[in-house]
Write an enzyme that holds these catalytic residues in place. Sequence first.
Site, short mmCIF file in Angstrom:
data_model
loop_
_atom_site.label_atom_id
_atom_site.label_comp_id
_atom_site.label_asym_id
_atom_site.label_seq_id
_atom_site.Cartn_x
_atom_site.Cartn_y
_atom_site.Cartn_z
CE LYS A 274 60.01 31.95 59.09
NZ LYS A 274 58.74 31.05 58.57
CG ASP A 344 60.77 28.89 57.15
OD1 ASP A 344 61.17 28.89 58.67
OD2 ASP A 344 60.12 29.60 56.55
CD GLU A 346 61.79 26.57 62.27
OE1 GLU A 346 61.42 26.60 61.04
OE2 GLU A 346 61.16 27.23 63.30
NE ARG A 348 57.24 20.90 60.19
CZ ARG A 348 56.17 21.14 59.15
NH1 ARG A 348 55.86 20.09 58.22
NH2 ARG A 348 55.75 22.34 58.93
N1 BES Z 1 57.81 29.56 62.87
C1 BES Z 1 57.16 29.12 61.61
C2 BES Z 1 55.78 29.35 61.58
C3 BES Z 1 54.96 30.53 61.40
C4 BES Z 1 55.16 31.18 60.19
C5 BES Z 1 54.41 31.14 62.54
C6 BES Z 1 54.34 32.44 60.11
C7 BES Z 1 53.88 32.34 62.34
C8 BES Z 1 53.87 32.90 61.35
C9 BES Z 1 57.74 27.99 61.03
O1 BES Z 1 58.77 27.16 61.58
C10 BES Z 1 57.38 27.88 59.51
O2 BES Z 1 58.47 28.58 59.04
N2 BES Z 1 56.79 27.05 59.10
C11 BES Z 1 56.59 27.07 57.63
C12 BES Z 1 56.29 25.60 57.11
C13 BES Z 1 56.40 25.34 55.89
C14 BES Z 1 57.84 25.75 55.39
C15 BES Z 1 56.05 24.06 55.37
C16 BES Z 1 55.19 27.95 57.27
O3 BES Z 1 54.35 27.75 58.12
O4 BES Z 1 55.40 28.50 56.30
ZN ZN Z 2 59.44 28.03 63.13
MN MN Z 3 60.35 28.16 60.02
#
Ligand code: BES
Ligand code: ZN
Ligand code: MN
Length: 496
Positions: A274, A344, A346, A348
């Site tokens: 990230k 990222d 992860e 799921r």
């Molecule tokens: N934990 C995050 C979701 C998240 C992102 C919560 C920002 C709150 C704020 C999750 O693990 C994630 O990183 N999801 C990605 C998925 C993408 C790579 C398909 C996302 O939402 O950007």
């Molecule tokens: Zn996450």
């Molecule tokens: Mn993530």
Amino acid sequence: MKINFIESTFPKEGSLVVFGYEEKQLSEFAKQVDKKTDGQISRAMEHDRYEGKFGQTLCLSAPSGLKVNRLCLVGLGKEDELDELKAEKIGGKIMASLMMSGDERLSVAVETSKKAKFTPEEFAAHLAYGAKLRRYRFDKYRTKEREEKKPSVIALDVMLNETDAAATLYDSLDAVAEGVIFARDLVSEPGNVIYPESYAEQIKQLSALGVDVEVLGEDEMEELGMGALLGVGQGSASESHLVIMRWNGSSDDEAPLAFVGKGVTFDTGGISLKPGAGMEDMKFDMGGSAAVVGLMKALAGRKAKVNAVGVVGLVENMPSGTAQRPGDVVTSMSGQTIEVINTDAEGRLVLADALWYTQDKYKPKLMIDLATLTGAILISLGQEYAGIFSNNDELAAQLVAAGEAVEEKVWRLPLGEAYDELINSDVADMKNIGGRNAGSITAAQFLQRFVNDVPWVHIDIAGTAWKQKASDLAEKGATGYGVRLLDRLIRDNYED
Ligand code: BES
Ligand code: ZN
Ligand code: MN
């Protein structure tokens, strides 16, 4: 904070709160106080915009004729429109406006007339519950904060005639508040304090309440074939865990309700790292699991007449020499293979194995998972509603109703074959991302591939687990979202 239900008196210290209603009407006790202070309340009302609307507050310092430091008149609006949630909100509003006053003791005079839909003891218990939730603050690491910047209120006296009845009603609400507070504490703790191993240790505390706690380590999960969950944790120095909590409040032959939580104790994104800005927020990525743990604490604390199982997948998503790579293929416990396009996505992967394990092992009556799963849910719904996805209309409707009742609101989003196709892979049975469009839905479709016939709801709480702004029932920060929602769902629909 100590909460007491005591008979009405004129308190001799701290702050006193009395109630009024619309059109500047005063409650009986407020009238007595007005008399005792030589009409100071009446006079103040004449020179203020206070009208008695719900939540309006009028405070006087050093009122004459009374020994208290402060006297506040709080409006309840229309008496016949009061309900449990409003009582809680008033408790929260009173706490928010007076907890920094410098007074240690807060006395609130409660009464309701025949016009109100509920009794004084119900009003008192819910008011105290709201006040307790609002009083919470995660400040253990602020070692240099000056005393005068900290909340001063340490005792709440709720004054009414039916003290015993109020205390009895309050007991079960207090158990729920303790569950919410535990969840908030867990979410607020940083990633160097709460990591999979230390988190599992924390959960073991619940055994003191009669919850059966079982902790699986990596060897046991290997044995079970949980390649999806284990892949996420393989870059971390902390061992991944699956923790199972069981509360049996009903007969042995009743199938349990199952609650499954995403417990990514810190989400760096892994090799699909990230961006640095704001990454610290990702300590909250175990919010779904914290709601499950808090719920189990609440159910056990109030001895709910229900069988429930809580399952949380605890992992840390780190980049390292042992971390999972984009393109890796993992085999989940279900036997289905997954191409990990983005490390990222992860959550799921963790839930895939946790959901499969739960339905396979416990044959639950229903299964609900909670997860801070997608940033996309914030784009869709902001911080007001959590997104829900379900294979069962009745269960989804029950959840919507529970959400309205406790104001932990949910909004249902669709599932469907056309969305499901977006996660097909050329290499494996599926891939772990579906592209830019409908990000929260494709994540839910992914989860659904690990759910068989059981009525199931997925709740995406990425927008609601942490708030930038305080509300009537919570300081800004970790909300404990999900505990009150699911407790209410159970109370209204699934208890003997
Ligand atoms: N934990 C995050 C979701 C998240 C992102 C919560 C920002 C709150 C704020 C999750 O693990 C994630 O990183 N999801 C990605 C998925 C993408 C790579 C398909 C996302 O939402 O950007
Ligand atoms: Zn996450
Ligand atoms: Mn993530």
